[in-house]
Design a protein around this motif. Structure first.
Motif, short mmCIF file in Angstrom:
data_model
loop_
_atom_site.label_atom_id
_atom_site.label_comp_id
_atom_site.label_asym_id
_atom_site.label_seq_id
_atom_site.Cartn_x
_atom_site.Cartn_y
_atom_site.Cartn_z
N GLY A 116 -6.50 -20.18 4.60
CA GLY A 116 -5.73 -21.29 4.08
C GLY A 116 -6.30 -21.93 2.83
N MET A 117 -7.17 -21.23 2.11
CA MET A 117 -7.69 -21.79 0.86
C MET A 117 -6.58 -21.90 -0.16
N ASP A 118 -6.72 -22.86 -1.08
CA ASP A 118 -5.79 -22.92 -2.19
C ASP A 118 -6.31 -22.02 -3.31
N ILE A 119 -5.53 -21.88 -4.39
CA ILE A 119 -5.88 -20.93 -5.44
C ILE A 119 -7.19 -21.31 -6.11
N GLU A 120 -7.44 -22.59 -6.27
CA GLU A 120 -8.69 -23.04 -6.90
C GLU A 120 -9.89 -22.67 -6.03
N GLN A 121 -9.80 -22.94 -4.74
CA GLN A 121 -10.91 -22.62 -3.84
C GLN A 121 -11.16 -21.12 -3.76
N ALA A 122 -10.09 -20.35 -3.67
CA ALA A 122 -10.24 -18.91 -3.49
C ALA A 122 -10.82 -18.24 -4.73
N VAL A 123 -10.37 -18.64 -5.92
CA VAL A 123 -10.88 -18.03 -7.14
C VAL A 123 -12.35 -18.40 -7.36
N HIS A 124 -12.74 -19.61 -6.98
CA HIS A 124 -14.13 -20.04 -7.16
C HIS A 124 -15.06 -19.56 -6.05
N HIS A 125 -14.52 -19.06 -4.97
CA HIS A 125 -15.38 -18.68 -3.84
C HIS A 125 -16.19 -17.44 -4.19
N PRO A 126 -17.48 -17.41 -3.83
CA PRO A 126 -18.28 -16.20 -4.08
C PRO A 126 -17.72 -15.00 -3.32
N ARG A 127 -17.90 -13.81 -3.90
CA ARG A 127 -17.30 -12.60 -3.35
C ARG A 127 -18.34 -11.48 -3.22
N ILE A 128 -17.88 -10.39 -2.61
CA ILE A 128 -18.66 -9.16 -2.56
C ILE A 128 -17.89 -8.10 -3.35
N ASP A 129 -18.55 -6.97 -3.56
CA ASP A 129 -17.86 -5.81 -4.13
C ASP A 129 -18.38 -4.57 -3.43
N ALA A 130 -17.45 -3.69 -3.06
CA ALA A 130 -17.81 -2.44 -2.39
C ALA A 130 -16.78 -1.39 -2.73
N SER A 131 -17.23 -0.15 -2.87
CA SER A 131 -16.30 0.94 -3.21
C SER A 131 -16.75 2.26 -2.61
N PHE A 132 -17.20 2.24 -1.35
CA PHE A 132 -17.63 3.45 -0.63
C PHE A 132 -18.71 4.19 -1.42
N SER A 133 -19.72 3.45 -1.82
CA SER A 133 -20.84 4.04 -2.55
C SER A 133 -22.15 3.93 -1.78
N GLY A 134 -22.11 3.32 -0.59
CA GLY A 134 -23.32 3.08 0.16
C GLY A 134 -23.98 1.76 -0.19
N ILE A 135 -23.45 1.09 -1.21
CA ILE A 135 -24.01 -0.18 -1.69
C ILE A 135 -22.94 -1.26 -1.61
N VAL A 136 -23.34 -2.44 -1.20
CA VAL A 136 -22.48 -3.63 -1.30
C VAL A 136 -23.16 -4.62 -2.22
N ARG A 137 -22.42 -5.08 -3.21
CA ARG A 137 -22.93 -6.13 -4.09
C ARG A 137 -22.47 -7.47 -3.54
N ALA A 138 -23.34 -8.46 -3.56
CA ALA A 138 -23.01 -9.76 -2.99
C ALA A 138 -23.52 -10.88 -3.89
N ASP A 139 -22.69 -11.90 -4.03
CA ASP A 139 -23.06 -13.10 -4.76
C ASP A 139 -24.02 -13.91 -3.88
N PRO A 140 -25.19 -14.30 -4.39
CA PRO A 140 -26.15 -15.04 -3.56
C PRO A 140 -25.63 -16.37 -3.04
N ARG A 141 -24.58 -16.90 -3.66
CA ARG A 141 -24.01 -18.17 -3.17
C ARG A 141 -23.37 -18.01 -1.79
N LEU A 142 -23.16 -16.76 -1.35
CA LEU A 142 -22.63 -16.56 0.01
C LEU A 142 -23.61 -17.05 1.06
N GLY A 143 -24.88 -17.11 0.72
CA GLY A 143 -25.87 -17.65 1.63
C GLY A 143 -26.67 -16.59 2.36
N VAL A 144 -27.83 -17.00 2.84
CA VAL A 144 -28.78 -16.08 3.46
C VAL A 144 -28.19 -15.40 4.69
N ASP A 145 -27.45 -16.12 5.52
CA ASP A 145 -26.91 -15.52 6.74
C ASP A 145 -25.95 -14.38 6.43
#
Length: 537
Positions: free
Chosen positions: A437-466
């Motif tokens: 239920g995020m609005d467009i502003e919240q969703a665009v600003h939210h930290p994300r990951i990136d993955a493309s079946f390469s064995g690696i996931v890239r993650a924004d550190p703002r997602l937090g340690v957990d």
């Protein structure tokens, strides 16, 4: 391994980008001046289609390195009154006389961004032989004629005025030029424009693109017919063939836009419309289906398990795509994406591109058009499904313009630039809105990951340690901050509309310092005085 003490590896700044709101409609784009050009069409009584066309044309003058009339792309349109979606494919085509002998592979060069062999002299990536027939003018004008309400001269007016005034260079413009200095130096016209005295044009100066304003004026008068079959077409082809391209007048004259029913994906009461198999749409549908399977009922807010579920879904859809496609798709390519919405609920998502930053590096001397390098979408080796063949259309792309509809009303549209990064970013932003239920502003600003079946996931550190710890248990983890350059999570533009209140909102990715959104208002030329000096706001 656990992810602690992250601040040691993270730059000490964080940015946000403002959201624009209006009950008369909003436009979001990768350059705020282009968004303002589109929003001016809303102020004139135009609809979302008028606005997106004006925005797309304006980008020729303010963000020429990403897209323009020398490029191609996709568009999804929601027609509120008819309650139906329409998709447009205006991707480029190869010249009928293309010859594999012009593209001998060079085993000493690394593969192209598409995963195909690079050829001698980089001819499939740089220069005149890398150019496909551009579909942008046909696609934009088709949308305007069928679904818009304003005239072509009206929608082109801001673009023409911006082109006449010139580009007010800033540090971000300098960065784009510097990154492509080697390619631009190969073309004498591009070199004169972007590399005066042999060096990248510097900030706080005005960069003029000769002939561009005149070309836009000619398009305003002669339209699609003039560009593909008239006097303008003859000048385009004359320039192309003088530089070694095999594109002919017949190739331009035979170009056609493909209009079709978009692909649909269902997710938590929403219907998402995309351009389907030849775009990132099929992967988007597969990712959302996988997410529903692994997370049938989302928690109140995203948890570490949410990001694991998104990562697994991204891996699954990319695995299926790579099996179907058989080659690597573009990585780090450069594109421009924009979205618009009007007071009546019409909504558009448009993504178009020169493919790589500055495309082929070629500026046509008679028209000021910067041209694509989309021949690199095709394999220079014989015997493959993607082998170069006369008249063949680009049939695989990561572009993923998306319009989401709920209960018969368009509620948001979103798209992005960034090659392989596009679909993961677009789909995560959409998922955050639909799942939580995020609005467009919240969703665009939210930290994300990136993955493309390469064995690696890239993650924004703002997602937090957990979250990082949960991801690291399943994948090799690349912890990477959201940056201006390199862009590691794609550059997203999106708009939304609340059907109850009629309030529209738009926002551009915070990693794009020149991006922005604008509500309905008259267009004003920005920041440059009559003496061509920079004027501070």
């Amino acid at each position: 391994m656990t992810w602690q003490g992250l601040n040691a590896d993270v730059e000490n700044w964080n940015v946000t980008t403002p959201v624009a709101k209006s009950d008369k409609g909003v436009v979001a784009a990768q350059h705020r001046f282009a968004a303002q050009a589109g929003a001016a069409m809303l102020d004139k009584g135009g609809n979302a289609i008028d606005a997106i066309v004006a925005t797309a044309y304006a980008l020729n003058a303010v963000e020429p390195w990403m897209c323009g009339i020398g490029g191609s792309g996709f568009m999804v349109v929601w027609l509120a009154k008819e309650k139906r979606a329409v998709a447009l494919d205006f991707q480029g085509t190869l010249p009928m006389d293309i010859d594999l002998a012009d593209y001998p592979p060079d085993p000493d060069l690394p593969p192209t961004p598409m995963g195909f062999p690079t050829v001698v002299d980089n001819a499939n990536v740089e220069g005149y032989k890398s150019i496909t027939v551009p579909g942008a003018v046909a696609g934009l004008n088709h949308a305007l004629e069928k679904f818009g309400t304003l005239s072509l001269p009206t929608t082109l007016d801001p673009a023409i005025r911006l082109a006449e005034q010139g580009v007010a260079l800033d540090w971000f413009s300098m960065l784009q030029i510097s990154l492509c200095s080697r390619v631009l130096a190969r073309d004498p016209v591009s070199s004169d424009i972007y590399l005066p005295a042999g060096h990248p044009a510097i900030a706080e100066h005005v960069l003029n693109i000769p002939k561009l304003a005149d070309t836009l004026k000619e398009i305003a008068v002669t339209g699609t017919e003039g560009f593909y079959r008239g006097a303008l077409a003859k000048r385009i082809v004359s320039d192309l063939q003088a530089g070694g391209s095999r594109i002919s007048l017949a190739d331009l004259a035979s170009y056609e836009v493909q209009e079709f029913e978009p692909m649909e994906a269902q997710h938590r009461g929403h219907t998402l419309y995309t351009c389907g198999d030849t775009s990132g749409g099929l992967r988007q549908r597969e990712m959302l289906a996988h997410t529903m399977e692994n997370m049938p009922t989302p928690p109140t807010d995203p948890t570490p398990d949410t990001w694991v579920a998104y990562g697994e879904a991204l891996d699954a859809c990319w695995k299926a795509h790579k099996i179907r496609n058989g080659v690597i798709t573009e990585q780090g390519a450069c594109t421009s994406s924009m979205s618009s919405v009007d007071a009546d609920g019409n909504m558009v998502a448009l993504t178009y591109t020169l493919l790589n930053r500055f495309g082929s590096g070629v500026t046509l001397p008679s028209t000021g058009m910067l041209m694509n390098d989309s021949v690199s979408y095709f394999d220079p080796r014989p015997g493959y499904p993607t082998t170069m063949e006369g008249g063949k259309r680009i049939n695989s792309s990561n572009m993923c313009p998306t319009v989401a509809v709920k209960d018969g009303e368009a509620v948001f549209s979103v798209g992005a630039s960034g090659g392989n990064l596009i679909m993961p970013a677009v789909t995560q932003v959409a998922a955050l809105m639909m799942d939580f239920g995020m609005d467009i502003e919240q969703a665009v600003h939210h930290p994300r990951i990136d993955a493309s079946f390469s064995g690696i996931v890239r993650a924004d550190p703002r997602l937090g340690v957990d979250v990082l710890n949960a991801l690291s248990k399943k994948w090799k983890l690349e912890v990477s901050q959201l940056l201006v350059y390199p862009k590691l999570y794609a550059c997203v533009s999106g708009v939304s509309r609340d059907p109850k209140s009629g309030i529209c909102a738009g926002v551009n990715d915070p990693s794009q310092p020149i991006g922005g959104a604008a509500g309905s208002a008259p267009f004003k030329l920005p920041y440059i005085g009559d003496d061509k000096t920079i004027v501070r706001a």
